[in-house]
Design a protein around this motif. Structure first.
Motif, PDB file in Angstrom:
ATOM      1  N   ASP A   1      33.906  41.190  43.518  1.00 46.26           N
ATOM      2  CA  ASP A   1      33.111  41.970  42.564  1.00 46.26           C
ATOM      3  C   ASP A   1      33.985  42.756  41.605  1.00 46.26           C
ATOM      4  O   ASP A   1      33.630  42.963  40.446  1.00 46.26           O
ATOM      5  CB  ASP A   1      32.177  42.929  43.309  1.00 46.26           C
TER       6      ASP A   1
ATOM      7  N   VAL B   1      39.041  38.906  36.505  1.00 50.89           N
ATOM      8  CA  VAL B   1      37.731  39.400  36.072  1.00 50.89           C
ATOM      9  C   VAL B   1      37.855  40.877  35.719  1.00 50.89           C
ATOM     10  O   VAL B   1      38.379  41.676  36.490  1.00 50.89           O
ATOM     11  CB  VAL B   1      36.678  39.209  37.171  1.00 50.89           C
TER      12      VAL B   1
ATOM     13  N   TRP C   1      36.642  31.648  39.413  1.00 48.90           N
ATOM     14  CA  TRP C   1      35.605  32.679  39.336  1.00 48.90           C
ATOM     15  C   TRP C   1      34.511  32.448  40.373  1.00 48.90           C
ATOM     16  O   TRP C   1      33.922  33.405  40.881  1.00 48.90           O
ATOM     17  CB  TRP C   1      35.001  32.720  37.936  1.00 48.90           C
TER      18      TRP C   1
ATOM     19  N   ARG D   1      30.397  34.523  44.883  1.00 49.73           N
ATOM     20  CA  ARG D   1      29.534  35.081  43.825  1.00 49.73           C
ATOM     21  C   ARG D   1      28.156  34.412  43.778  1.00 49.73           C
ATOM     22  O   ARG D   1      27.357  34.704  42.896  1.00 49.73           O
ATOM     23  CB  ARG D   1      30.222  34.967  42.465  1.00 49.73           C
TER      24      ARG D   1
ATOM     25  N   LYS E   1      24.684  36.172  42.820  1.00 51.82           N
ATOM     26  CA  LYS E   1      24.933  37.440  42.138  1.00 51.82           C
ATOM     27  C   LYS E   1      24.670  37.303  40.645  1.00 51.82           C
ATOM     28  O   LYS E   1      24.715  36.216  40.081  1.00 51.82           O
ATOM     29  CB  LYS E   1      26.373  37.895  42.387  1.00 51.82           C
TER      30      LYS E   1
ATOM     31  N   ILE F   1      25.492  38.167  36.665  1.00 50.29           N
ATOM     32  CA  ILE F   1      26.554  38.524  35.738  1.00 50.29           C
ATOM     33  C   ILE F   1      25.930  38.789  34.366  1.00 50.29           C
ATOM     34  O   ILE F   1      24.845  38.288  34.067  1.00 50.29           O
ATOM     35  CB  ILE F   1      27.621  37.414  35.624  1.00 50.29           C
ATOM     36  N   ARG F   2      26.603  39.604  33.592  1.00 50.78           N
ATOM     37  CA  ARG F   2      26.137  39.880  32.228  1.00 50.78           C
ATOM     38  C   ARG F   2      27.029  39.124  31.246  1.00 50.78           C
ATOM     39  O   ARG F   2      28.242  39.292  31.245  1.00 50.78           O
ATOM     40  CB  ARG F   2      26.151  41.364  31.910  1.00 50.78           C
TER      41      ARG F   2
ATOM     42  N   TRP G   1      32.065  38.141  29.795  1.00 53.69           N
ATOM     43  CA  TRP G   1      31.136  38.361  30.911  1.00 53.69           C
ATOM     44  C   TRP G   1      31.721  39.371  31.886  1.00 53.69           C
ATOM     45  O   TRP G   1      32.927  39.640  31.910  1.00 53.69           O
ATOM     46  CB  TRP G   1      30.790  37.060  31.624  1.00 53.69           C
ATOM     47  N   SER G   2      30.837  39.931  32.688  1.00 56.16           N
ATOM     48  CA  SER G   2      31.253  40.886  33.718  1.00 56.16           C
ATOM     49  C   SER G   2      30.233  40.844  34.847  1.00 56.16           C
ATOM     50  O   SER G   2      29.106  40.335  34.675  1.00 56.16           O
ATOM     51  CB  SER G   2      31.336  42.301  33.146  1.00 56.16           C
ATOM     52  N   MET G   3      30.617  41.374  36.002  1.00 56.60           N
ATOM     53  CA  MET G   3      29.658  41.486  37.088  1.00 56.60           C
ATOM     54  C   MET G   3      28.625  42.539  36.729  1.00 56.60           C
ATOM     55  O   MET G   3      28.955  43.579  36.163  1.00 56.60           O
ATOM     56  CB  MET G   3      30.362  41.876  38.403  1.00 56.60           C
ATOM     57  N   SER G   4      27.390  42.274  37.058  1.00 57.44           N
ATOM     58  CA  SER G   4      26.311  43.202  36.710  1.00 57.44           C
ATOM     59  C   SER G   4      26.178  44.295  37.765  1.00 57.44           C
ATOM     60  O   SER G   4      26.328  44.030  38.949  1.00 57.44           O
ATOM     61  CB  SER G   4      24.999  42.442  36.588  1.00 57.44           C
TER      62      SER G   4
END
Length: 250
Positions: free
Chosen positions: A92, A131, A174, A180, A183, A185-186, A247-250
């Motif tokens: 994450d 990330v 990734w 992941r 999960k 992501i944005r 992108w990134s983890m939300s």
């Protein structure tokens, strides 16, 4: 008149014996004996505590490095977390401190080999760039339905998916061995629009050119493979084929 020294000593001894017989000094004697026993017990306990302290390791204060044993998050050093009893990178957060593990990577991600497909040679990757809160990526379009260009069912759940839902496949690094899966992501496009999408599949950076991958070559190590819904939400034309996003983890 001089006293006989022997007579005086004898009198003292006789007086002591008299008190001993009558019990007048027994309580004091017993008290002294009990005090002596207590001091011996305390000394033994102190020695036992000392040797136990120096001989037993302090597991509660142990800090494990990569792949070291762990039971809780506190057992792992720095940003590492406890996964299946071993300290490892936190998917994450996107740390890549531990090397050589599946889905490892970092800023210096190099090809692990090549794959020849239809006369062309393609690099293969076990890793992806680190990330961050704004990870650079290339957005491609994928058909997650049965019979689509995505090939077989999704790696996360072994199912096909509706392209009207915002879902994605991530490059092998990734994807991180499935950590992941499920999960959110944005994804943000250069036009400022963004969308939340769920990870359901791997965009395989190690294998390709077979039926499972619909004959397509391996993915690059920086791919976010999005459904039609992702492209629509970002206001992008999927006919372009590939665009730069973050992108990134939300």
């Amino acid at each position: 008149m001089e006293k006989d020294e022997n007579t005086f000593s004898g009198a003292k001894i006789e007086g002591y014996n008299s008190k001993l017989k009558t019990g007048k000094i027994k309580p004091k004697l017993n008290l002294l004996i009990n005090m002596g026993k207590s001091l011996v017990s305390l000394a033994s306990l102190s020695l036992l505590t000392f040797f136990c302290t120096i001989s037993l390791p302090l597991y509660s204060n142990a800090i494990s490095q990569c792949n070291g044993p762990c039971g809780t998050l506190d057992d792992c050093d720095g940003q590492l977390i406890c996964i299946n009893g071993k300290c490892n990178d936190d998917p994450d957060v996107g740390t890549h401190i531990c090397k050589g593990g599946e889905g490892g990577g970092g800023g210096n991600c190099q090809p692990s080999g090549t794959l020849t497909c239809q006369g062309n040679s393609y690099p293969t990757y076990k890793c992806s760039p680190s990330v961050t809160s704004s990870t650079q990526a290339r957005l491609t379009n994928n058909d997650f339905s049965e019979g689509g260009d995505g090939g077989g069912p999704s790696e996360c759940d072994g199912q096909y998916h509706d392209n009207s839902k915002p879902i994605v496949a991530l490059s092998t690094g990734w994807y991180s061995g499935g950590s992941r899966c499920g999960k959110m992501i944005r994804i943000t496009a250069n036009n400022g629009r963004s969308v939340l999408a769920q990870v359901v599949d791997e965009c395989d950076s190690m294998r390709g050119c077979d039926e499972e991958h619909a004959g397509q070559p391996p993915c690059d190590n920086n791919i976010v493979d999005g459904s039609d819904a992702v492209w629509s939400a970002l206001g992008l034309d999927k006919e372009i084929g590939i665009v730069d996003v973050t992108w990134s983890m939300s």
